[in-house]
Design a protein around this motif. Structure first.
Motif, PDB file in Angstrom:
ATOM      1  N   LEU A  78       0.826  -1.207   0.000  1.00 58.61           N
ATOM      2  CA  LEU A  78       0.000   0.000   0.000  1.00 58.61           C
ATOM      3  C   LEU A  78       0.861   1.257   0.000  1.00 58.61           C
ATOM      4  N   ASP A  93      -8.040   6.300   0.756  1.00 60.92           N
ATOM      5  CA  ASP A  93      -8.386   4.892   0.864  1.00 60.92           C
ATOM      6  C   ASP A  93      -7.220   4.094   1.451  1.00 60.92           C
ATOM      7  N   ALA A  94      -6.026   4.399   0.939  1.00 60.86           N
ATOM      8  CA  ALA A  94      -4.832   3.695   1.416  1.00 60.86           C
ATOM      9  C   ALA A  94      -4.548   4.025   2.880  1.00 60.86           C
ATOM     10  N   LYS A  96      -6.711   4.649   5.166  1.00 57.54           N
ATOM     11  CA  LYS A  96      -7.649   3.871   5.966  1.00 57.54           C
ATOM     12  C   LYS A  96      -7.198   2.415   6.079  1.00 57.54           C
ATOM     13  N   LYS A  97      -6.788   1.861   4.954  1.00 57.34           N
ATOM     14  CA  LYS A  97      -6.344   0.461   4.963  1.00 57.34           C
ATOM     15  C   LYS A  97      -5.041   0.300   5.739  1.00 57.34           C
ATOM     16  N   MET A 100      -4.723  -0.469   9.460  1.00 57.21           N
ATOM     17  CA  MET A 100      -4.867  -1.846   9.938  1.00 57.21           C
ATOM     18  C   MET A 100      -3.535  -2.600   9.896  1.00 57.21           C
ATOM     19  N   HIS A 101      -2.502  -1.946   9.352  1.00 51.20           N
ATOM     20  CA  HIS A 101      -1.207  -2.623   9.235  1.00 51.20           C
ATOM     21  C   HIS A 101      -0.316  -2.431  10.454  1.00 51.20           C
ATOM     22  N   GLN A 129     -12.831  -3.625  12.910  1.00 49.92           N
ATOM     23  CA  GLN A 129     -12.535  -4.703  11.968  1.00 49.92           C
ATOM     24  C   GLN A 129     -13.745  -5.592  11.713  1.00 49.92           C
TER      25      GLN A 129
END
Lengths: 264, 212
Positions: A78, A93-94, A96-97, A100-101, A129
């Motif tokens: 990402l 968008d990235a 937000k994703k 979670m990393h 999640q």
């Protein structure tokens, strides 16, 4: 902690997090001046340096609490942001994703005081999640057990000691199954025994394939826990390498100066 | 005499309860507007709060009561009295509540927002699950103060002739040439406040399970 092992699917040859040539300035004052930092899965990297060098800013930008003005930041595949100085563009968008990393253990823990210990750990995996409550609860209880907090599960944070609160913060971050764990001043509030425990805990995370990033000014801890250290001075990484190498035999004059003072 | 006071006491309680019902949520909207990043809205809500806190509630009640006639020539019936009184109370109290909410929201440490952000909570999840429950605990004493004040402020409705307890008490004092109705009314206001204080104390106790 078998759950976490399975959840960390990181490809060992690809950086878990990679910041390339990042810049940040506050009202005209440059705080980060072309910093690059990479953490591989299973690797512990410490960012060291004097106060005001930009360590905290770097961590805040890595965790997207603040934004770089320039450079590229990526988590796995990402790309969170990229662009030249002054025209850095973040991909919403990235962002937000990418959240979670990683997990972050704040220096002041920032636990939610109105939630019990268990709820602190369980709330985000369920609410954010969208995971199954039963599954989250069993992972949360397992994490609390491993961190020696089982008997405190139903207490609220303010009933715990500082070290216990920090472990709750660790459990809260781990329950999200992150690929990268960040610690802001991991040991500044801990006594020697707890510091030793923290060392083992961080090493065990790395052994399970997690990437760990630590911001600290405690050299002894950085040396023993880290695989690599990066020395940040006035917004630039002036020396980087194997932990023992940089801390025991610094090549850069500024690193040497700082380390000789840190000895005392 | 006592039964007449008790009948009008029901009206007092209606004003009290309906005002809270309207102004507590309206205050949230005003406070959020006041804290909005959209400057014109923040400014407008600032003005709203300033005017409503800066002018007498009695005058606001007159304004709401007479405005339909003087501004639009609308003949309002006798039923409008109670509505006008409620509108004035609700907007007036929403301004005070909005300021209490704002101070509560702004007193929250930034770390709570940051922890929620890092864990991926959306803005509304952060507000409703992390911030608001803690704000409620923080503002409870200030809210209690306003709520107690409201019990007694309901008596201002006499100025447009709403038949609440004070209006009735005044009429009884005038017709029967005795101060006793006032004394009874005072006692009823006081007992009402004692009950509310007790309820507030219970809520505070319930939220006492944590400290930050």
């Amino acid at each position: 902690m078998t759950n976490s092992v399975e959840a960390t699917h990181a490809d060992a040859s690809r950086p878990a997090v990679w910041a390339r040539e990042v810049y940040k300035s506050f009202s005209g004052r440059t705080v980060l001046d072309g910093v690059s930092l990479k953490i591989m899965p299973g690797q512990v990297v410490s960012l060291i340096g004097p106060s005001g060098a930009g360590k905290s800013t770097m961590l805040r930008c890595l965790t997207m609490l603040d934004r770089y003005d320039g450079g590229t930041l990526s988590y796995g595949d990402l790309t969170v942001c990229s662009g030249d100085k002054g025209s850095c563009v973040y991909d919403r968008d990235a962002v937000k994703k990418a959240r979670m990393h990683f997990g972050l253990v704040f220096q002041s823990y920032n636990l939610f005081p109105h939630y019990t210990v268990l709820r602190n750990v369980m709330d985000a995996p369920i609410r954010v999640q969208g995971r199954d409550k039963g599954e989250v609860e069993s992972q949360a209880r397992e994490l609390l057990a491993q961190l020696g907090l089982s008997e405190h599960a139903d207490k609220v944070p303010d009933q715990l000691s500082g070290g216990q609160q920090q472990r709750v913060a660790i459990a809260r971050a781990l329950c999200m199954n992150p690929e990268v764990m960040y610690f802001d001043e991991a040991t500044s509030a801990l006594d020697p025994k707890l510091t030793a425990e923290m060392h083992d805990l961080i090493r065990s995370m790395a052994d399970r394939g997690m990437a760990v990033g630590i911001v600290t000014h405690e050299m002894g801890f950085a040396r023993t826990v880290s695989d690599r250290v990066a020395f940040l001075f006035e917004g630039r990484i002036v020396e980087e390498g194997q932990a023992e190498e940089v801390i025991n035999h610094p090549k850069d004059e500024r690193t040497r100066g700082f380390l000789s003072m840190a000895e005392d | 005499m006592f039964s007449m006071l008790m009948q009008s006491y029901v009206v007092t309680l209606q004003i009290f309860a309906l005002t809270l019902l309207g102004s507590i949520p309206l205050g949230v909207l005003v406070a959020l507007g006041r804290l909005s990043k959209f400057k014109p809205l923040a400014w407008l809500m600032g003005l709203y709060i300033s005017v409503l806190r800066g002018t007498p509630l009695m005058l606001q009640m007159f304004a709401v009561f007479f405005l339909p006639y003087y501004a639009f020539g609308i003949q309002t019936g006798n039923n409008y009295k109670f509505t006008a009184c409620l509108i004035a109370f609700i907007i007036n109290y929403s301004a005070y509540f909005a300021e209490i909410y704002r101070s509560g929201i702004q007193s929250m440490p930034r770390g709570q927002y940051e922890a929620a952000q890092v864990l991926g909570y959306s803005r509304s999840q952060t507000f409703f699950h992390i911030i608001l429950p803690q704000v409620i605990k923080r503002i409870l004493p200030a809210m209690g103060n306003e709520i107690i004040t409201l019990v007694k402020d309901t008596s201002l409705a006499f100025c447009i002739g709403v038949a609440e307890m004070f209006t009735t008490g005044r009429a009884l004092v005038a017709s029967q040439r005795t101060m006793v109705p006032f004394a009874i009314a005072a006692l009823i206001y006081w007992v009402t406040c004692i009950i509310i204080e007790f309820a507030l104390h219970r809520v505070e106790k319930r939220l006492d399970y944590y400290h930050d």
